[in-house]
Design a protein around this motif. Sequence first.
Motif, PDB file in Angstrom:
ATOM      1  N   TYR A 192       0.830  -1.205   0.000  1.00 20.25           N
ATOM      2  CA  TYR A 192       0.000   0.000   0.000  1.00 20.25           C
ATOM      3  C   TYR A 192       0.864   1.256   0.000  1.00 20.25           C
ATOM      4  O   TYR A 192       0.509   2.262  -0.621  1.00 20.25           O
ATOM      5  CB  TYR A 192      -0.915   0.003   1.221  1.00 20.25           C
ATOM      6  CG  TYR A 192      -1.919  -1.116   1.258  1.00 20.25           C
ATOM      7  CD1 TYR A 192      -3.204  -0.957   0.744  1.00 20.25           C
ATOM      8  CD2 TYR A 192      -1.592  -2.347   1.828  1.00 20.25           C
ATOM      9  CE1 TYR A 192      -4.136  -1.991   0.782  1.00 20.25           C
ATOM     10  CE2 TYR A 192      -2.517  -3.379   1.874  1.00 20.25           C
ATOM     11  CZ  TYR A 192      -3.780  -3.199   1.354  1.00 20.25           C
ATOM     12  OH  TYR A 192      -4.684  -4.217   1.401  1.00 20.25           O
ATOM     13  N   ILE A 217      -5.511   3.696   5.056  1.00 21.86           N
ATOM     14  CA  ILE A 217      -6.598   4.399   4.359  1.00 21.86           C
ATOM     15  C   ILE A 217      -6.239   5.861   4.093  1.00 21.86           C
ATOM     16  O   ILE A 217      -6.267   6.309   2.942  1.00 21.86           O
ATOM     17  CB  ILE A 217      -7.918   4.278   5.138  1.00 21.86           C
ATOM     18  CG1 ILE A 217      -8.358   2.817   5.229  1.00 21.86           C
ATOM     19  CG2 ILE A 217      -9.014   5.118   4.482  1.00 21.86           C
ATOM     20  CD1 ILE A 217      -9.491   2.574   6.221  1.00 21.86           C
ATOM     21  N   ILE A 220      -3.295   6.423   1.543  1.00 19.27           N
ATOM     22  CA  ILE A 220      -3.670   6.276   0.133  1.00 19.27           C
ATOM     23  C   ILE A 220      -4.583   7.403  -0.326  1.00 19.27           C
ATOM     24  O   ILE A 220      -4.372   8.010  -1.387  1.00 19.27           O
ATOM     25  CB  ILE A 220      -4.329   4.902  -0.086  1.00 19.27           C
ATOM     26  CG1 ILE A 220      -3.268   3.810   0.035  1.00 19.27           C
ATOM     27  CG2 ILE A 220      -5.022   4.833  -1.443  1.00 19.27           C
ATOM     28  CD1 ILE A 220      -3.822   2.423   0.083  1.00 19.27           C
ATOM     29  N   GLU A 221      -5.605   7.718   0.461  1.00 21.43           N
ATOM     30  CA  GLU A 221      -6.557   8.745   0.032  1.00 21.43           C
ATOM     31  C   GLU A 221      -5.900  10.117  -0.077  1.00 21.43           C
ATOM     32  O   GLU A 221      -6.166  10.861  -1.037  1.00 21.43           O
ATOM     33  CB  GLU A 221      -7.736   8.781   1.001  1.00 21.43           C
ATOM     34  CG  GLU A 221      -8.605   7.535   0.917  1.00 21.43           C
ATOM     35  CD  GLU A 221      -9.820   7.566   1.816  1.00 21.43           C
ATOM     36  OE1 GLU A 221     -10.803   6.868   1.510  1.00 21.43           O
ATOM     37  OE2 GLU A 221      -9.795   8.294   2.839  1.00 21.43           O
ATOM     38  N   ILE A 227      -9.563   3.702  -1.991  1.00 21.37           N
ATOM     39  CA  ILE A 227      -9.535   2.437  -1.271  1.00 21.37           C
ATOM     40  C   ILE A 227     -10.928   2.149  -0.737  1.00 21.37           C
ATOM     41  O   ILE A 227     -11.533   2.993  -0.072  1.00 21.37           O
ATOM     42  CB  ILE A 227      -8.469   2.436  -0.156  1.00 21.37           C
ATOM     43  CG1 ILE A 227      -8.475   1.116   0.609  1.00 21.37           C
ATOM     44  CG2 ILE A 227      -8.622   3.621   0.775  1.00 21.37           C
ATOM     45  CD1 ILE A 227      -7.260   0.923   1.503  1.00 21.37           C
ATOM     46  N   THR A 228     -11.457   0.975  -1.067  1.00 25.49           N
ATOM     47  CA  THR A 228     -12.812   0.588  -0.678  1.00 25.49           C
ATOM     48  C   THR A 228     -12.856  -0.922  -0.427  1.00 25.49           C
ATOM     49  O   THR A 228     -11.886  -1.640  -0.661  1.00 25.49           O
ATOM     50  CB  THR A 228     -13.841   0.912  -1.777  1.00 25.49           C
ATOM     51  OG1 THR A 228     -13.636   0.035  -2.901  1.00 25.49           O
ATOM     52  CG2 THR A 228     -13.764   2.363  -2.236  1.00 25.49           C
ATOM     53  N   ILE A 241     -10.711  -5.923   0.515  1.00 25.50           N
ATOM     54  CA  ILE A 241     -10.241  -4.563   0.244  1.00 25.50           C
ATOM     55  C   ILE A 241      -9.571  -4.473  -1.122  1.00 25.50           C
ATOM     56  O   ILE A 241      -8.807  -5.366  -1.517  1.00 25.50           O
ATOM     57  CB  ILE A 241      -9.239  -4.119   1.327  1.00 25.50           C
ATOM     58  CG1 ILE A 241      -9.888  -4.141   2.715  1.00 25.50           C
ATOM     59  CG2 ILE A 241      -8.677  -2.740   1.016  1.00 25.50           C
ATOM     60  CD1 ILE A 241     -11.036  -3.175   2.895  1.00 25.50           C
ATOM     61  N   ALA A 243      -7.433  -1.336  -3.247  1.00 27.61           N
ATOM     62  CA  ALA A 243      -6.883   0.014  -3.275  1.00 27.61           C
ATOM     63  C   ALA A 243      -6.283   0.271  -4.645  1.00 27.61           C
ATOM     64  O   ALA A 243      -5.612  -0.602  -5.204  1.00 27.61           O
ATOM     65  CB  ALA A 243      -5.808   0.187  -2.202  1.00 27.61           C
ATOM     66  N   CYS A 244      -6.537   1.458  -5.190  1.00 26.48           N
ATOM     67  CA  CYS A 244      -6.066   1.793  -6.540  1.00 26.48           C
ATOM     68  C   CYS A 244      -5.533   3.211  -6.574  1.00 26.48           C
ATOM     69  O   CYS A 244      -5.986   4.087  -5.830  1.00 26.48           O
ATOM     70  CB  CYS A 244      -7.192   1.651  -7.565  1.00 26.48           C
ATOM     71  SG  CYS A 244      -7.871  -0.007  -7.696  1.00 26.48           S
ATOM     72  N   HIS A 250      -9.829   1.545 -10.487  1.00 25.15           N
ATOM     73  CA  HIS A 250     -10.702   1.087  -9.410  1.00 25.15           C
ATOM     74  C   HIS A 250     -12.050   0.621  -9.970  1.00 25.15           C
ATOM     75  O   HIS A 250     -12.575  -0.431  -9.569  1.00 25.15           O
ATOM     76  CB  HIS A 250     -10.890   2.213  -8.395  1.00 25.15           C
ATOM     77  CG  HIS A 250     -11.722   1.843  -7.218  1.00 25.15           C
ATOM     78  ND1 HIS A 250     -13.025   2.257  -7.073  1.00 25.15           N
ATOM     79  CD2 HIS A 250     -11.453   1.090  -6.117  1.00 25.15           C
ATOM     80  CE1 HIS A 250     -13.509   1.795  -5.938  1.00 25.15           C
ATOM     81  NE2 HIS A 250     -12.578   1.079  -5.339  1.00 25.15           N
TER      82      HIS A 250
END
Length: 259
Positions: A192, A217, A220-221, A227-228, A241, A243-244, A250
């Motif tokens: 990540y 989280i 990344i954001e 990320i979801t 999970i 994450a992109c 995504h």
Amino acid sequence: MALPDLDFFRRLAAAAAEQTLPRFRQNGAVETKGAGLFDPVTEADKAAETAIRDLILHAYPDHGILGEEHGGHGTDREYLWVIDPIDGTRAFISGLPVWGTLIGLYQNGRAVMGLMDQPFIGETFVAGYGESRYFGRSGGQEALKVRACEKLADATLFTTSPKIFSDAHVGRYERVEQSVRLARYGCDCYAYALLASGHADIVVESDLKPYDIAALIPIIENAGGVITTWDGGRPEGGGDIVACGSRRVHEEALALLKN
């Protein structure tokens, strides 16, 4: 109540490193938490979490804490610290430096600050106040930013291992892996951090606990990523999970991951 500053997170990481680094590559005792399943834990895990918790309790006695090794208290409070002292204990006991200390902070259930520290390599990734930053061994720092990747076919994917997926999930994961340019395994939380710093494009994992993902989280954001859960929901509760680095990747990944 004001949020802590980023330096406090780095103090927590330093306290954890005092417990983990002297025990790394020392072939210390390993216990297993699983019944019939190898789920390793070491004295380093336990001591590092204790060190982190002690500092938090002294500085923020009104905050709640949820840790992998020592459980939770005050988990319904406005501010909740979510701790994984060594994410990647299997890597730790194997001498592989892709494990990390994860410390996240939730405010009313939403991840607002987080840190991933890899003390052996000397890299720290920390997020808060709308930004994600990288601190290297030399003392330099820089803002984290995901890289542009416009389609899944051009993406580099990470997962800890294809074997982490249940029979019901493995086919959905394989659809994604078969669609990317490059797939790599075994990086745990470090994957990540690589995504947030622009060296990878997608991370797919399954059956995570909150302490596996809480710190990552906001990293990344705040670096511009997404990320979801696999169904597009918020990831704070863990689970399946994805994450992109880009929303287009995504969207493509979600289409393949959904039933």
